[in-house]
Scaffold this motif. Structure first.
Motif, short mmCIF file in Angstrom:
data_model
loop_
_atom_site.label_atom_id
_atom_site.label_comp_id
_atom_site.label_asym_id
_atom_site.label_seq_id
_atom_site.Cartn_x
_atom_site.Cartn_y
_atom_site.Cartn_z
N ASN A 3 0.85 -1.19 0.00
CA ASN A 3 0.00 0.00 0.00
C ASN A 3 0.88 1.24 0.00
N SER A 4 0.41 2.29 -0.63
CA SER A 4 1.17 3.55 -0.55
C SER A 4 0.24 4.72 -0.71
N ILE A 5 0.57 5.81 0.01
CA ILE A 5 -0.17 7.05 -0.13
C ILE A 5 0.77 8.05 -0.79
N THR A 6 0.38 8.57 -1.95
CA THR A 6 1.27 9.45 -2.70
C THR A 6 1.10 10.89 -2.23
N GLU A 7 2.00 11.78 -2.76
CA GLU A 7 1.94 13.19 -2.38
C GLU A 7 0.64 13.84 -2.86
N GLN A 8 0.03 13.27 -3.91
CA GLN A 8 -1.23 13.83 -4.42
C GLN A 8 -2.43 13.37 -3.60
N SER A 12 -2.82 3.99 -3.45
CA SER A 12 -2.58 2.92 -4.42
C SER A 12 -2.40 1.58 -3.72
N VAL A 13 -2.93 0.54 -4.35
CA VAL A 13 -2.84 -0.81 -3.82
C VAL A 13 -2.38 -1.74 -4.93
N SER A 14 -1.38 -2.56 -4.63
CA SER A 14 -1.01 -3.65 -5.54
C SER A 14 -2.03 -4.77 -5.38
N LEU A 15 -2.68 -5.13 -6.48
CA LEU A 15 -3.75 -6.12 -6.40
C LEU A 15 -3.16 -7.53 -6.31
N SER A 16 -3.32 -8.11 -5.17
CA SER A 16 -2.71 -9.40 -4.86
C SER A 16 -3.49 -10.56 -5.50
N TYR A 17 -2.92 -11.77 -5.34
CA TYR A 17 -3.62 -12.98 -5.77
C TYR A 17 -4.96 -13.08 -5.05
N GLU A 18 -4.98 -12.71 -3.75
CA GLU A 18 -6.22 -12.78 -2.97
C GLU A 18 -7.31 -11.92 -3.59
N ALA A 19 -6.96 -10.68 -3.99
CA ALA A 19 -7.94 -9.77 -4.59
C ALA A 19 -8.54 -10.38 -5.85
N TYR A 52 -8.44 0.30 2.00
CA TYR A 52 -8.11 1.69 2.33
C TYR A 52 -8.81 2.15 3.62
N LEU A 53 -10.12 1.89 3.70
CA LEU A 53 -10.87 2.35 4.87
C LEU A 53 -10.39 1.67 6.15
N GLN A 54 -10.04 0.41 6.06
CA GLN A 54 -9.52 -0.27 7.25
C GLN A 54 -8.17 0.31 7.65
N CYS A 55 -7.34 0.67 6.66
CA CYS A 55 -6.06 1.34 6.96
C CYS A 55 -6.29 2.68 7.66
#
Length: 310
Positions: A3-8, A12-19, A52-55
């Motif tokens: 997961n990452s939160i950009t300056e903008q 963003s989330v890398s969509l895993s095998y689980e997703a 995202y919301l859980q984060c």
């Protein structure tokens, strides 16, 4: 999953095998190729927003959402996610080169908002671009409000749905603003003031600026004012605070609007009063970590006081 939160202020989330496994499970029994792809993308979008919301510390309930109901997703174009005690949020997928977020008519009601989730071409990554509360067929991506405003909006919903808790949380934890935790009800100043006011009053560079509408009643002849607070780190454990009062919907304040700063013992330490034709009034001071103070805005017999802690 990364997961990452950009300056903008996107997420963003890398969509895993689980997703993808979840999206595959939801869509596999649907015969139509077009409908199957729709359900697949909708499910991925909900997965991203749920993450995202859980984060961000919100409690979600995907199991009680229509997007988890196999009959509902076959009959409707739905990608909702229930936020406990707040309502349903719609998570709309956006294709890689799209310039709009499409919102189908069947989800124009019973939603507290709409988040746009854009995928890359390989479906290996998704980015939450922003949100809107407008229920219409298409929202251009440039119209979207930021995720910063989205979190503020959810916080305001929490206050609105739990009015009995408002008093207990009246102390504004201003020291946390620099870490991105802004108290409910404090808006970006662009939502309160017009561009001319921003150009006049905000030439200095500060770390974070927030404002709140203050209603002083009939004394101001139905004219509200904005209490604006800026905070910037000076050194370890000390911050610089600039507070201002601006008219809303007018160019100048009436004569006699009073802005006062008092310390935690209640003693007034700074004070300023508007003169005829003043565009705003302001006070600047520094405070240490853990220090409490009050800001009072008054006019005639009306006044409002806000309590703060660094």
């Amino acid at each position: 999953m990364m997961n990452s939160i950009t300056e903008q202020l996107t997420f963003s989330v890398s969509l895993s095998y689980e997703a993808h496994a979840i999206a595959q499970e939801y869509s596999k029994s649907i015969p139509s190729t077009v409908k199957r792809q729709q359900v697949y993308l909708n499910t991925l979008a909900v997965y991203v927003v749920d993450n995202y919301l859980q984060c961000m510390g919100f409690e979600t309930d995907w199991l009680c959402s229509d997007s988890h109901n196999h009959l509902a997703i076959k009959l409707m174009d739905v990608a909702d996610l229930k936020i406990k005690n707040l309502g349903k949020l719609e998570c709309r997928p956006v294709l890689p080169k799209a310039e709009v977020c499409e919102i189908p008519p069947e989800v124009w009601s019973e939603r507290v908002g709409y988040l746009a989730v854009q995928f890359n071409s390989s479906l290996k990554e998704a980015t939450i671009l922003g949100f809107t509360t407008q229920a219409k067929a298409e929202v251009t991506l440039s119209e979207l409000q930021s995720l910063e405003d989205f979190l503020l909006y959810l916080s305001e919903l929490e206050i609105a749905k739990s009015p009995q808790q408002e008093h207990s949380s009246s102390l504004v934890k201003i020291g946390q603003w620099l870490d991105g935790f802004v108290d409910a009800g404090w808006q970006s100043i662009e939502h309160l003031l017009n561009p001319q006011q921003l150009g006049l009053a905000f030439k200095s560079t500060m770390s974070i600026t927030r404002g709140q509408k203050i209603d002083l009643g009939v004394q101001l002849e139905k004219m509200s004012v904005a209490l604006v607070v800026k905070i910037a780190a000076l050194s370890e454990g000390e911050v610089d605070i600039l507070t201002q009062v601006h008219p809303i919907g007018h160019h100048t304040l009436p004569e006699g609007v009073n802005l006062t700063i008092s310390d935690q013992s209640g003693k007034n330490v700074l004070e300023v009063t508007s003169r005829n034709e003043d565009n705003w009034v302001q006070l600047e001071f520094s405070a240490e970590l853990g220090e409490k103070f009050k800001i009072m805005v008054a006019y005639g017999q009306s006044q409002q006081t806000k309590e703060f802690e660094v």
